[in-house]
Design a protein around this motif. Structure first.
Motif, PDB file in Angstrom:
ATOM      1  N   ASN A  30       5.379  -0.150   4.919  1.00  0.00           N
ATOM      2  CA  ASN A  30       4.222   0.718   5.169  1.00  0.00           C
ATOM      3  C   ASN A  30       3.000  -0.029   5.680  1.00  0.00           C
ATOM      4  O   ASN A  30       2.266   0.474   6.517  1.00  0.00           O
ATOM      5  N   LEU A  31       2.774  -1.233   5.162  1.00  0.00           N
ATOM      6  CA  LEU A  31       1.549  -1.968   5.512  1.00  0.00           C
ATOM      7  C   LEU A  31       1.741  -2.861   6.737  1.00  0.00           C
ATOM      8  O   LEU A  31       0.883  -2.922   7.606  1.00  0.00           O
ATOM      9  N   GLU A 109      -8.373  -6.933   5.821  1.00  0.00           N
ATOM     10  CA  GLU A 109      -8.129  -5.887   4.823  1.00  0.00           C
ATOM     11  C   GLU A 109      -6.665  -5.855   4.408  1.00  0.00           C
ATOM     12  O   GLU A 109      -6.349  -5.676   3.234  1.00  0.00           O
ATOM     13  N   GLN A 110      -5.744  -6.028   5.370  1.00  0.00           N
ATOM     14  CA  GLN A 110      -4.318  -6.105   5.034  1.00  0.00           C
ATOM     15  C   GLN A 110      -4.058  -7.275   4.100  1.00  0.00           C
ATOM     16  O   GLN A 110      -3.328  -7.137   3.112  1.00  0.00           O
ATOM     17  N   ARG A 111      -4.648  -8.406   4.418  1.00  0.00           N
ATOM     18  CA  ARG A 111      -4.443  -9.600   3.578  1.00  0.00           C
ATOM     19  C   ARG A 111      -4.966  -9.360   2.162  1.00  0.00           C
ATOM     20  O   ARG A 111      -4.303  -9.707   1.182  1.00  0.00           O
ATOM     21  N   THR A 190      -6.029   1.098   0.343  1.00  0.00           N
ATOM     22  CA  THR A 190      -5.005   0.607   1.277  1.00  0.00           C
ATOM     23  C   THR A 190      -3.767   0.151   0.508  1.00  0.00           C
ATOM     24  O   THR A 190      -2.631   0.458   0.890  1.00  0.00           O
ATOM     25  N   ALA A 191      -3.994  -0.567  -0.594  1.00  0.00           N
ATOM     26  CA  ALA A 191      -2.878  -1.057  -1.416  1.00  0.00           C
ATOM     27  C   ALA A 191      -2.097   0.112  -2.024  1.00  0.00           C
ATOM     28  O   ALA A 191      -0.861   0.123  -2.008  1.00  0.00           O
ATOM     29  N   ALA A 192      -2.814   1.093  -2.560  1.00  0.00           N
ATOM     30  CA  ALA A 192      -2.158   2.239  -3.176  1.00  0.00           C
ATOM     31  C   ALA A 192      -1.320   3.012  -2.163  1.00  0.00           C
ATOM     32  O   ALA A 192      -0.176   3.394  -2.428  1.00  0.00           O
ATOM     33  N   LYS A 193      -1.861   3.205  -0.969  1.00  0.00           N
ATOM     34  CA  LYS A 193      -1.146   3.921   0.078  1.00  0.00           C
ATOM     35  C   LYS A 193       0.100   3.157   0.507  1.00  0.00           C
ATOM     36  O   LYS A 193       1.148   3.742   0.805  1.00  0.00           O
TER      37      LYS A 193
END
Length: 199
Positions: A30-31, A109-111, A190-193
């Motif tokens: 997903n990420l 943000e991804q990191r 972002t992490a939860a999604k």
């Protein structure tokens, strides 16, 4: 290679949506856009490993290096398995050529989201004491824990049982947790999604 997972589907086993095998596969899919297909429903890691041996699945998205090193060392030695990616905040010194998931993040943000999700891989299974524990007691507990983790008899017993011991200090665990709890709301979202299972 880890890069191949962006273009080639990998069939991986899972033990349920709340299990590490599936959480990690979903996060990477997903990420980061990696092509994992999850076969869910294995009762546990033992059954998932057997499924891998039988070629029902091609691998696992998340399997502790300590477990591989102590229980499947021959698989690594004879090339039965290939380690594609390291999951966690720190790289294993004995896997120098294997990239970290953090290196694959395309944005800050991804990191940060990956660091938040995979902080647990770094601290493993921590011991905790109540918040009101007096400072001198906490210091004594932390010192006793590290002394035990370095005790030759304890380490010999752990080795006989096929257990990997790689203890972290209480101070180091606290530092990881403080950073995780300080994550901005956008990173938490972002992490939860990223962890949501996809059909």
């Amino acid at each position: 290679t880890a890069q191949d997972l962006f273009s080639q589907e990998l069939l991986v086993g899972g033990t349920g949506a709340a299990g590490d095998f599936e959480i990690t596969a979903n996060v990477l899919r997903n990420l980061l856009g990696m092509k994992y297909r999850i076969i869910s429903g294995y009762p546990g890691s033992h059954e998932a490993l057997l499924a891998m041996e039988r070629s029902e699945i091609q691998g696992l998205a998340d399997y502790a290096w300590g477990s591989v090193r102590s229980q499947q060392a021959d698989w690594v030695k004879n090339g039965t398995i290939r380690i594609l990616l390291q999951i966690g905040l720190d790289k294993e010194p004995d896997l120098p050529g294997v990239p970290s998931v953090l290196e694959l993040a395309k944005t800050p943000e991804q990191r940060q989201a990956l660091e938040l999700i995979f902080a647990s891989k770094t601290i493993g299974r921590p011991f905790a004491a109540p918040q009101e524990t007096p400072a001198d007691r906490l210091t004594a507990l932390r010192a006793a824990f590290m002394q035990t983790a370095q005790d030759p008899k304890f380490l010999a017993d752990a080795q006989k049982a096929g257990l990997d011991v790689d203890a972290m200090t209480g101070e180091a665990v606290e530092q990881v947790l403080r950073k995780a709890f300080a994550a901005p709301q956008a990173v938490i979202d972002t992490a939860a999604k990223a962890m949501i299972p996809r059909t």
